[in-house]
Design a protein around this motif. Structure first.
Motif, PDB file in Angstrom:
ATOM      1  N   PRO A 181       0.795  -1.230   0.000  1.00  0.00           N
ATOM      2  CA  PRO A 181       0.000   0.000   0.000  1.00  0.00           C
ATOM      3  C   PRO A 181       0.827   1.279   0.000  1.00  0.00           C
ATOM      4  O   PRO A 181       0.404   2.288  -0.580  1.00  0.00           O
ATOM      5  CB  PRO A 181      -0.828  -0.128   1.288  1.00  0.00           C
ATOM      6  CG  PRO A 181      -0.991  -1.591   1.470  1.00  0.00           C
ATOM      7  CD  PRO A 181       0.306  -2.198   1.003  1.00  0.00           C
ATOM      8  N   ALA A 182       2.011   1.251   0.616  1.00  0.00           N
ATOM      9  CA  ALA A 182       2.863   2.447   0.635  1.00  0.00           C
ATOM     10  C   ALA A 182       3.284   2.859  -0.771  1.00  0.00           C
ATOM     11  O   ALA A 182       3.570   4.039  -1.026  1.00  0.00           O
ATOM     12  CB  ALA A 182       4.086   2.206   1.505  1.00  0.00           C
ATOM     13  N   ASP A 183       3.329   1.892  -1.717  1.00  0.00           N
ATOM     14  CA  ASP A 183       3.740   2.192  -3.087  1.00  0.00           C
ATOM     15  C   ASP A 183       2.718   3.043  -3.830  1.00  0.00           C
ATOM     16  O   ASP A 183       3.036   3.640  -4.872  1.00  0.00           O
ATOM     17  CB  ASP A 183       3.981   0.894  -3.866  1.00  0.00           C
ATOM     18  CG  ASP A 183       5.102   0.057  -3.263  1.00  0.00           C
ATOM     19  OD1 ASP A 183       5.965   0.633  -2.573  1.00  0.00           O
ATOM     20  OD2 ASP A 183       5.106  -1.172  -3.484  1.00  0.00           O
ATOM     21  N   LEU A 184       1.490   3.100  -3.326  1.00  0.00           N
ATOM     22  CA  LEU A 184       0.453   3.908  -3.988  1.00  0.00           C
ATOM     23  C   LEU A 184       0.774   5.398  -3.922  1.00  0.00           C
ATOM     24  O   LEU A 184       0.233   6.189  -4.701  1.00  0.00           O
ATOM     25  CB  LEU A 184      -0.914   3.644  -3.349  1.00  0.00           C
ATOM     26  CG  LEU A 184      -1.445   2.211  -3.423  1.00  0.00           C
ATOM     27  CD1 LEU A 184      -2.793   2.119  -2.719  1.00  0.00           C
ATOM     28  CD2 LEU A 184      -1.563   1.729  -4.861  1.00  0.00           C
ATOM     29  N   ALA A 185       1.642   5.794  -3.005  1.00  0.00           N
ATOM     30  CA  ALA A 185       1.992   7.211  -2.855  1.00  0.00           C
ATOM     31  C   ALA A 185       2.639   7.774  -4.112  1.00  0.00           C
ATOM     32  O   ALA A 185       2.645   8.998  -4.313  1.00  0.00           O
ATOM     33  CB  ALA A 185       2.922   7.387  -1.653  1.00  0.00           C
ATOM     34  N   ALA A 186       3.178   6.903  -4.964  1.00  0.00           N
ATOM     35  CA  ALA A 186       3.825   7.363  -6.188  1.00  0.00           C
ATOM     36  C   ALA A 186       2.826   7.582  -7.324  1.00  0.00           C
ATOM     37  O   ALA A 186       3.223   8.019  -8.413  1.00  0.00           O
ATOM     38  CB  ALA A 186       4.877   6.341  -6.621  1.00  0.00           C
ATOM     39  N   LEU A 187       1.549   7.289  -7.092  1.00  0.00           N
ATOM     40  CA  LEU A 187       0.542   7.359  -8.152  1.00  0.00           C
ATOM     41  C   LEU A 187      -0.458   8.469  -7.892  1.00  0.00           C
ATOM     42  O   LEU A 187      -0.684   8.880  -6.753  1.00  0.00           O
ATOM     43  CB  LEU A 187      -0.205   6.017  -8.248  1.00  0.00           C
ATOM     44  CG  LEU A 187       0.645   4.768  -8.495  1.00  0.00           C
ATOM     45  CD1 LEU A 187      -0.223   3.523  -8.451  1.00  0.00           C
ATOM     46  CD2 LEU A 187       1.383   4.875  -9.831  1.00  0.00           C
ATOM     47  N   ASP A 188      -1.040   8.976  -8.988  1.00  0.00           N
ATOM     48  CA  ASP A 188      -2.153   9.911  -8.880  1.00  0.00           C
ATOM     49  C   ASP A 188      -3.443   9.120  -8.676  1.00  0.00           C
ATOM     50  O   ASP A 188      -3.545   7.960  -9.094  1.00  0.00           O
ATOM     51  CB  ASP A 188      -2.282  10.755 -10.153  1.00  0.00           C
ATOM     52  CG  ASP A 188      -1.063  11.622 -10.389  1.00  0.00           C
ATOM     53  OD1 ASP A 188      -0.604  12.261  -9.421  1.00  0.00           O
ATOM     54  OD2 ASP A 188      -0.561  11.637 -11.527  1.00  0.00           O
ATOM     55  N   GLY A 189      -4.431   9.746  -8.069  1.00  0.00           N
ATOM     56  CA  GLY A 189      -5.681   9.037  -7.857  1.00  0.00           C
ATOM     57  C   GLY A 189      -6.841   9.949  -7.574  1.00  0.00           C
ATOM     58  O   GLY A 189      -6.674  11.144  -7.324  1.00  0.00           O
ATOM     59  N   ILE A 190      -8.025   9.359  -7.613  1.00  0.00           N
ATOM     60  CA  ILE A 190      -9.260  10.089  -7.331  1.00  0.00           C
ATOM     61  C   ILE A 190      -9.603   9.880  -5.870  1.00  0.00           C
ATOM     62  O   ILE A 190      -9.855   8.747  -5.439  1.00  0.00           O
ATOM     63  CB  ILE A 190     -10.422   9.611  -8.229  1.00  0.00           C
ATOM     64  CG1 ILE A 190     -10.071   9.810  -9.706  1.00  0.00           C
ATOM     65  CG2 ILE A 190     -11.703  10.358  -7.899  1.00  0.00           C
ATOM     66  CD1 ILE A 190      -9.556   8.580 -10.393  1.00  0.00           C
ATOM     67  N   ALA A 191      -9.576  10.929  -5.089  1.00  0.00           N
ATOM     68  CA  ALA A 191      -9.896  10.836  -3.673  1.00  0.00           C
ATOM     69  C   ALA A 191     -11.408  10.911  -3.488  1.00  0.00           C
ATOM     70  O   ALA A 191     -12.131  11.452  -4.329  1.00  0.00           O
ATOM     71  CB  ALA A 191      -9.216  11.960  -2.897  1.00  0.00           C
ATOM     72  N   ARG A 192     -11.874  10.358  -2.380  1.00  0.00           N
ATOM     73  CA  ARG A 192     -13.317  10.372  -2.098  1.00  0.00           C
ATOM     74  C   ARG A 192     -13.607  11.234  -0.879  1.00  0.00           C
ATOM     75  O   ARG A 192     -12.975  11.092   0.158  1.00  0.00           O
ATOM     76  CB  ARG A 192     -13.834   8.953  -1.859  1.00  0.00           C
ATOM     77  CG  ARG A 192     -15.348   8.909  -1.599  1.00  0.00           C
ATOM     78  CD  ARG A 192     -15.841   7.500  -1.435  1.00  0.00           C
ATOM     79  NE  ARG A 192     -17.269   7.475  -1.134  1.00  0.00           N
ATOM     80  CZ  ARG A 192     -17.963   6.371  -0.913  1.00  0.00           C
ATOM     81  NH1 ARG A 192     -17.361   5.182  -0.961  1.00  0.00           N
ATOM     82  NH2 ARG A 192     -19.253   6.433  -0.644  1.00  0.00           N
ATOM     83  N   ARG A 193     -14.582  12.105  -1.060  1.00  0.00           N
ATOM     84  CA  ARG A 193     -15.034  12.942   0.042  1.00  0.00           C
ATOM     85  C   ARG A 193     -16.285  12.320   0.650  1.00  0.00           C
ATOM     86  O   ARG A 193     -17.208  11.923  -0.081  1.00  0.00           O
ATOM     87  CB  ARG A 193     -15.340  14.357  -0.438  1.00  0.00           C
ATOM     88  CG  ARG A 193     -15.658  15.337   0.707  1.00  0.00           C
ATOM     89  CD  ARG A 193     -16.023  16.719   0.183  1.00  0.00           C
ATOM     90  NE  ARG A 193     -14.952  17.305  -0.605  1.00  0.00           N
ATOM     91  CZ  ARG A 193     -13.867  17.881  -0.107  1.00  0.00           C
ATOM     92  NH1 ARG A 193     -13.701  17.910   1.202  1.00  0.00           N
ATOM     93  NH2 ARG A 193     -12.954  18.403  -0.891  1.00  0.00           N
ATOM     94  N   SER A 194     -16.331  12.210   1.953  1.00  0.00           N
ATOM     95  CA  SER A 194     -17.499  11.660   2.619  1.00  0.00           C
ATOM     96  C   SER A 194     -18.675  12.610   2.462  1.00  0.00           C
ATOM     97  O   SER A 194     -18.569  13.797   2.751  1.00  0.00           O
ATOM     98  CB  SER A 194     -17.210  11.439   4.106  1.00  0.00           C
ATOM     99  OG  SER A 194     -18.392  11.119   4.806  1.00  0.00           O
TER     100      SER A 194
END
Length: 307
Positions: A181-194
């Motif tokens: 999971p720490a490797d995901l920090a190198a990627l862009d992504g769509i965050a979710r707002r509650s």
């Protein structure tokens, strides 16, 4: 049946706090509800409400009547609904609240079979991502997660839901696949707002060995809808941490691939909600049993849980 209609108008007005709310629940006009209550007051020789232009308040006598008749009236209505049949089949309108995308993807395909089995039951489905007020909204059933268990409501768990990391193949092309999971920090992504708190959701992923890792990434966009997140990820906008029911169709079509197979986060279960009253109308009982039966099918359950 007229006295029962008068009592029903009274109870719904008392519980809803207005004739307008009662009218929506009963499928009547506010004027008709007000007239029913007035006729009940005339028959009893007792004023049940203090009325003003802005509020409707129970009198002491009204409060006493509400306490005495609410449960018996509901039991009588349920008993009548249970035996009301059309050619031996249960009948009536079944009001169901479901989330938009989940309802379309998983529940709507089941509806044809249910209607074919029970043609006397009329589906009245409301598609909304916001949790419904089961009792206040007059719903027979709601399906989803995160619905408050207010007095009079019970839940039966249908399936666990997991958060899984996904991305489009084209986004991952030329990029190293994450191994932790720490490797995901190198990627862009769509965050979710509650939608409830307005905060960004954070997830801690776990594997079968019990290892944990915080799933953090660079936010390229912020959405409050998981189906929109899945679609954006499929367009190559970056990774998305998705509830398994929303990820599964995209994974099956190859529009998304699973990152970190074996890692996931457990979120609240998917449940079916209905009234806790002892005598459920036949239409409600049959629908609940039908949905529970379908969710117990192994293939269907795997698609929901993502495991």
């Amino acid at each position: 049946m007229e006295p029962l209609n008068h009592l029903d108008s009274f109870v719904q007005s008392a519980e809803g706090g207005s004739f307008s709310v009662a009218a929506r629940r009963l499928g009547l006009t506010p004027a008709a509800v007000s007239k029913n209550v007035a006729r009940l007051e005339a028959a009893l020789g007792l004023r049940l409400f203090q009325r003003s232009t802005r509020s409707l308040t129970l009198t002491e006598g009204g409060e006493r009547l509400l306490r005495q008749i609410s449960a018996p009236l509901q039991q009588l209505q349920d008993a009548m609904a249970d035996v009301a049949q059309d050619d031996g089949q249960p009948s009536g309108t079944l009001k169901v609240g479901v989330a938009l995308a989940f309802g379309r993807m998983y529940l709507l395909p089941l509806l044809a079979e249910f209607v074919q089995r029970y043609p006397g039951i009329m589906p009245d489905w409301h598609f909304d991502n916001r949790p419904v007020d089961l009792i206040g909204g007059g719903f027979d059933v709601a399906i989803g997660g995160g619905i408050d268990l207010t007095p009079g409501v019970i839940a039966r768990e249908l399936a666990p839901v997991h958060i899984v990391a996904t991305a489009a193949p084209r986004y991952m092309a030329g990029r190293p696949m994450p191994r932790h999971p720490a490797d995901l920090a190198a990627l862009d992504g769509i965050a979710r707002r509650s939608a409830g708190s307005g905060r960004l959701r954070n997830w801690t992923l776990r594997n079968a060995k019990g290892e944990e890792g915080v799933a953090e990434h660079r936010a390229s966009a912020i959405f409050d809808d998981p189906e929109a997140m899945a679609h954006a990820a499929a367009l190559g906008m970056g990774l998305a941490l998705l509830p398994s029911p929303h990820a599964t169709p995209y994974l099956e079509r190859g529009e998304l691939i699973r990152l970190l197979p074996g890692w996931s986060a457990r979120t609240g279960p998917l449940s079916i909600y209905y009234s806790s009253k002892k005598l459920l109308p036949a239409k409600t009982r049959l629908f609940v049993d039908f949905i529970v039966e379908r969710f117990r099918e192994p293939a269907f359950a795997r698609r929901i849980s993502g495991m």
